[in-house]
Design a protein around this motif. Sequence first.
Motif, PDB file in Angstrom:
ATOM      1  N   SER A  57      -0.433   7.924 -13.868  1.00  0.00           N
ATOM      2  CA  SER A  57      -0.932   9.102 -13.654  1.00  0.00           C
ATOM      3  C   SER A  57      -2.065   8.570 -11.923  1.00  0.00           C
ATOM      4  CB  SER A  57      -1.260   9.870 -13.724  1.00  0.00           C
ATOM      5  OG  SER A  57      -2.758   9.935 -14.547  1.00  0.00           O
ATOM      6  N   ALA A  85       6.568  11.132  -2.738  1.00  0.00           N
ATOM      7  CA  ALA A  85       6.613  10.118  -2.901  1.00  0.00           C
ATOM      8  C   ALA A  85       7.426   9.140  -2.538  1.00  0.00           C
ATOM      9  CB  ALA A  85       7.656  10.855  -5.249  1.00  0.00           C
ATOM     10  N   VAL A  92       7.203  12.665  -8.781  1.00  0.00           N
ATOM     11  CA  VAL A  92       6.224  12.320  -8.652  1.00  0.00           C
ATOM     12  C   VAL A  92       6.045  14.393  -9.843  1.00  0.00           C
ATOM     13  CG1 VAL A  92       3.733  13.134  -8.579  1.00  0.00           C
ATOM     14  CG2 VAL A  92       5.399  11.515  -7.308  1.00  0.00           C
ATOM     15  N   THR A 102       7.393  19.553  -9.759  1.00  0.00           N
ATOM     16  CA  THR A 102       7.720  18.096  -9.506  1.00  0.00           C
ATOM     17  C   THR A 102       8.766  18.321  -8.631  1.00  0.00           C
ATOM     18  OG1 THR A 102       7.986  17.310 -11.956  1.00  0.00           O
ATOM     19  CG2 THR A 102       9.200  16.238 -11.110  1.00  0.00           C
ATOM     20  N   ALA A 129      -1.260  13.183  -9.954  1.00  0.00           N
ATOM     21  CA  ALA A 129      -0.135  12.853  -9.378  1.00  0.00           C
ATOM     22  C   ALA A 129       0.561  11.766 -10.689  1.00  0.00           C
ATOM     23  CB  ALA A 129       0.559  12.034  -8.052  1.00  0.00           C
ATOM     24  N   SER A 130       1.807  11.905 -10.777  1.00  0.00           N
ATOM     25  CA  SER A 130       2.321  11.344 -12.295  1.00  0.00           C
ATOM     26  C   SER A 130       3.414  10.540 -11.990  1.00  0.00           C
ATOM     27  CB  SER A 130       2.214  11.932 -13.804  1.00  0.00           C
ATOM     28  OG  SER A 130       0.921  12.419 -14.367  1.00  0.00           O
ATOM     29  N   PRO A 131       3.742   9.771 -11.102  1.00  0.00           N
ATOM     30  CA  PRO A 131       4.779   8.953 -10.485  1.00  0.00           C
ATOM     31  C   PRO A 131       5.892   8.579 -11.946  1.00  0.00           C
ATOM     32  CG  PRO A 131       3.010   7.832  -9.393  1.00  0.00           C
ATOM     33  CD  PRO A 131       2.615   9.067 -11.444  1.00  0.00           C
ATOM     34  N   SER A 132       7.053   8.847 -11.697  1.00  0.00           N
ATOM     35  CA  SER A 132       8.376   8.086 -12.648  1.00  0.00           C
ATOM     36  C   SER A 132       8.537   6.530 -12.123  1.00  0.00           C
ATOM     37  CB  SER A 132       9.516   8.631 -11.840  1.00  0.00           C
ATOM     38  OG  SER A 132      10.360   8.179 -10.388  1.00  0.00           O
ATOM     39  N   THR A 135       9.010   5.409  -8.426  1.00  0.00           N
ATOM     40  CA  THR A 135       7.758   5.388  -7.450  1.00  0.00           C
ATOM     41  C   THR A 135       7.602   3.944  -7.112  1.00  0.00           C
ATOM     42  OG1 THR A 135       8.168   7.669  -8.196  1.00  0.00           O
ATOM     43  CG2 THR A 135       6.508   6.683  -6.669  1.00  0.00           C
ATOM     44  N   ILE A 138       2.593   6.432  -4.296  1.00  0.00           N
ATOM     45  CA  ILE A 138       2.529   8.148  -3.536  1.00  0.00           C
ATOM     46  C   ILE A 138       2.027   8.193  -2.025  1.00  0.00           C
ATOM     47  CG2 ILE A 138       2.456   9.401  -5.622  1.00  0.00           C
ATOM     48  CD1 ILE A 138      -0.840   9.614  -5.273  1.00  0.00           C
TER      49      ILE A 138
END
Length: 165
Positions: A57, A85, A92, A102, A129-132, A135, A138
């Motif tokens: 994150s 994202a 994200v 999301t 923010a929790s990116p995949s 990603t 951000i």
Amino acid sequence: MLGVKRLGVLAGGAAAATALLVGSAGSAQAASAENYWNVAYGQLYVSAWECNTYVTSCSWYTKVQLRNNGGRIMDRITNTTKIYANGISATVTISKDQASATISGNQTSIGQVKWTKYVSNLVELSGSASPSWTTIGITTEACLTGNGPGSYGDVSAKCAKIGLW
């Protein structure tokens, strides 16, 4: 006046994705941008901050403010923050307190957080923010709008943006 501060080093392409995904937890690396405009009743100030190295994150923080105002107070001041994202099929999840959202896509505006205060000079927002894994990073954008003190009228959007775009 536009100011951009970057802490840490970000490589291009695949190396960037690796650096962002493998970054150490607790890393102090960050990126920020700030902008300000002198107006008849003071100085409108906008800033955006985000981590640029993360494992799972990434924190973000934005601030809009009337400074050097000689005691004047904004009738209305709004901080509108957008999180994007960056990457192929990037996803994200963003959160502000308990709420989260999301959205997926290639550099898609994935979320917006907005807060308006009346008779105030400062609005701050923060979240995570929790990116995949797809990603690369951000982008955080903050915009100030509002209504100046007394008869000064509406303030058009004044923004600061940081990240890959």
